[in-house]
Design an enzyme around this catalytic site. Structure first.
Site, PDB file in Angstrom:
ATOM      1  N   GLY A 191      -0.615  -0.909   9.251  1.00  0.00           N
ATOM      2  CA  GLY A 191      -1.481  -1.587  10.422  1.00  0.00           C
ATOM      3  C   GLY A 191      -1.508  -2.993  10.463  1.00  0.00           C
ATOM      4  O   GLY A 191      -0.581  -3.508  10.154  1.00  0.00           O
TER       5      GLY A 191
ATOM      6  N   LYS B  24      -3.848   2.197  -2.026  1.00  0.00           N
ATOM      7  CA  LYS B  24      -5.491   2.447  -2.005  1.00  0.00           C
ATOM      8  C   LYS B  24      -5.467   3.473  -0.914  1.00  0.00           C
ATOM      9  O   LYS B  24      -5.200   3.377   0.162  1.00  0.00           O
ATOM     10  CB  LYS B  24      -6.287   1.454  -1.265  1.00  0.00           C
ATOM     11  CG  LYS B  24      -6.272   0.151  -2.411  1.00  0.00           C
ATOM     12  CD  LYS B  24      -7.025  -1.038  -1.914  1.00  0.00           C
ATOM     13  CE  LYS B  24      -8.450  -0.764  -1.368  1.00  0.00           C
ATOM     14  NZ  LYS B  24      -9.415  -0.165  -2.472  1.00  0.00           N
TER      15      LYS B  24
ATOM     16  N   ASP C 192       0.845  -1.243   0.050  1.00  0.00           N
ATOM     17  CA  ASP C 192      -0.112  -0.046   0.018  1.00  0.00           C
ATOM     18  C   ASP C 192       0.892   1.059  -0.009  1.00  0.00           C
ATOM     19  O   ASP C 192       2.020   1.186   0.652  1.00  0.00           O
ATOM     20  CB  ASP C 192      -0.798   0.045   1.328  1.00  0.00           C
ATOM     21  CG  ASP C 192      -2.041  -1.157   1.179  1.00  0.00           C
ATOM     22  OD1 ASP C 192      -2.303  -1.520   0.013  1.00  0.00           O
ATOM     23  OD2 ASP C 192      -2.573  -1.226   2.269  1.00  0.00           O
TER      24      ASP C 192
ATOM     25  N   MET D 270      -8.963   6.813   9.768  1.00  0.00           N
ATOM     26  CA  MET D 270      -9.392   7.121   8.344  1.00  0.00           C
ATOM     27  C   MET D 270     -10.452   8.549   8.438  1.00  0.00           C
ATOM     28  O   MET D 270     -11.339   8.526   7.856  1.00  0.00           O
ATOM     29  CB  MET D 270      -9.855   6.555   7.274  1.00  0.00           C
ATOM     30  CG  MET D 270      -8.636   5.194   7.309  1.00  0.00           C
ATOM     31  SD  MET D 270      -9.337   3.750   6.331  1.00  0.00           S
ATOM     32  CE  MET D 270     -10.570   2.984   7.479  1.00  0.00           C
TER      33      MET D 270
END
Length: 499
Positions: free
Chosen positions: A325, A293, A271, A408
């Site tokens: 994470g 993403k 990512d 987020m």
């Protein structure tokens, strides 16, 4: 609406970096049967003589007198180790034909003379604890022979080298020595029965998994039963996928299992938020593909990522899907695992440190401090369509005995504040915001729930934002006044980097 992009193999910037400058080149020098000169009869010279003899060398000691410990060592001659004591001082002629020369010099003049004599004889030289007269150093050693690990600080920090050795010692099972010896015994069979490349590497990866499992290596007569089973398990043409948690950013947050997965990968699908330092831990030959993403940005479609994992695994590749994470917390791992199950592709998960745990560690707080919170909730900061999630029990999030962490949540900060207050959470409830947790550009804001929107805007960050709400954060409210980590609550006060 964010646009879609295809997974791409990364360029040089995200590839393994070139080798950094080395203070010295680590070499492993076979000494079996070689003649070594040790000058001096001190305990320091004794330790070097024992180390050299353990490597199979024929150690010739030149000293008029020996310490009691040195006398005992030479008298014992254990395990076929060869020592010869010459009861006289060293001389230039004794260095002829030696593979190495080591001395514990009584003075700087003797050190210089020994160094010059060894140089004239073409013999690499080490004068103990006198770096200017050393052409090589003895590092700290982790001995699981035939596995031998050497640690050098180039003589500038020997205590640090010893501390590193102790760390490594704790990571290596004592049985590793026996597994390494077994590997030597079966190596020829593997070379003849398995084809070069993927098939052999799969075998050795399976073998290594057993070596690090903690179980004892089988005896010689049982090894024959073990090896065909490994071959059968590793010889399949199909690949596999491992979902690996990269943690919040700092590579040191990786688990040992995550590092092992990276070092065994053929392809790494990673990512945007994965730090370059994490990728540095992968084996250099692994292909690295960016499948980033990011909310509100150009991103790879999840369907494309799923298709790529399936395609690579069917080609026999060992695929690591590397997520920031913990992949099992807001990482869409469920969708990926379901697709892999449907395709019959073996998959496993290596959990990582989720951002909320790293946040709690950075702040020095407990998210479930028993005096303030009896539960903790992790909540997504936005729904699939980019709005506030409408399936969340917002009323339940007003419980004062619960710490709530929104992931987020940067773009939704003001609306989260408004919704919680409308549902009954007090406007003065302590809030903590962190971005880029554990990274060099990390920043933080602390303040009341009512000021959350302005606080996040003041951070002026494009990185991932985590918002924690709850009474456990009140203990740290005085940190702003003390200048610890906080950026304050006013718009004109800039965020403070930390970490």
């Amino acid at each position: 609406m964010p646009t879609s992009r295809k997974p791409v193999e990364v360029g040089a910037r995200r590839r393994a970096a070139p080798i950094e400058t080395l203070a010295s080149l680590p070499l492993f020098f076979p000494l079996q049967g070689r003649r070594i000169v040790v000058a001096g009869g001190t305990d320091a010279a004794c330790w070097k003589a024992e180390l050299l003899a353990a490597s199979g060398a024929q150690v010739h000691v030149y000293a008029e007198n020996l310490t009691p410990a040195f006398q005992d060592l030479i008298a014992s001659g254990t395990d076929g180790r060869h020592y010869t004591h010459h009861a006289r001082p060293w001389s230039a002629d004794c260095l002829q034909g030696a593979a190495l020369a080591v001395a514990d010099a009584a003075s700087d003049g003797e050190a210089r003379a020994f160094h010059c004599a060894a140089g004239a004889a073409g013999v690499p030289v080490n004068v103990i604890d006198n770096p200017p007269y050393c052409q090589f150093q003895f590092g700290s050693i982790v001995n699981r022979s035939p596995v031998v690990i050497g640690i050098s600080t180039s003589g500038v920090a020997p205590i640090l080298g010893q501390a590193i050795r102790r760390r490594i010692e704790t990571l290596l099972p004592a049985s590793l020595q026996d597994w390494a010896k077994l590997a030597g015994r079966v190596r020829q069979r593997v070379m003849t029965s398995l084809s070069a490349g993927l098939e052999r590497r799969r075998f050795w990866e399976s073998f290594t998994d057993l070596a690090f499992s903690g179980q004892a290596a089988p005896e010689e007569d049982r090894a024959r039963d073990l090896l065909p089973r490994i071959e059968a398990g590793s010889g399949s043409a199909g690949g596999r996928v491992t979902l690996v948690g990269a943690g919040p950013g700092d590579a040191e947050y990786l688990t040992l299992k995550a590092v092992r997965a990276l070092q065994g990968a053929d392809v790494i699908l990673f990512d945007d938020l994965v730090d370059d330092a994490v990728l540095e831990l992968a084996r250099r030959e692994a292909k690295r593909m960016l499948v980033g993403k990011r909310g509100g940005r150009e991103s790879c479609r999840q369907e494309d990522i799923n298709d790529l994992m399936v395609s690579l695994a069917r080609r026999g590749k060992n695929v690591v899907r590397l997520k920031s994470g913990d992949p099992m917390i807001f990482g869409r791992a469920g969708e990926e695992l379901e697709r892999l199950r449907q395709e019959g592709i073996p998959a496993s998960v290596v959990p990582g440190i989720t951002a909320a745990s790293a946040m709690a560690a950075a702040l020095g707080i407990s998210l479930t401090h028993r005096d303030h919170a009896q539960s903790v909730r992790f909540v997504t900061g936005h729904s699939r369509n980019g709005d506030l999630p409408d399936t969340v029990d917002w009323k339940g999030l007003t419980d004062p005995a619960t710490t709530t962490v929104f992931y987020m949540a940067g773009r939704m900060a003001a609306r989260i504040s408004e919704r919680l207050i409308r549902e009954g959470r007090h406007p003065d409830t302590p809030v903590r915001v962190m971005t880029n947790i554990s990274r060099s550009d990390a920043a933080s804001w602390a303040g009341p729930l009512a000021g959350l929107g302005e606080g996040v805007d003041g951070l002026r960050t494009a990185g991932p934002v985590l918002i924690a709400v709850g009474e456990v954060l009140a203990e740290r409210s005085m940190a702003a006044a003390e200048g610890a980590c906080d950026s304050g609550t006013s718009d004109d006060q800039p965020a403070t980097a930390f970490g």
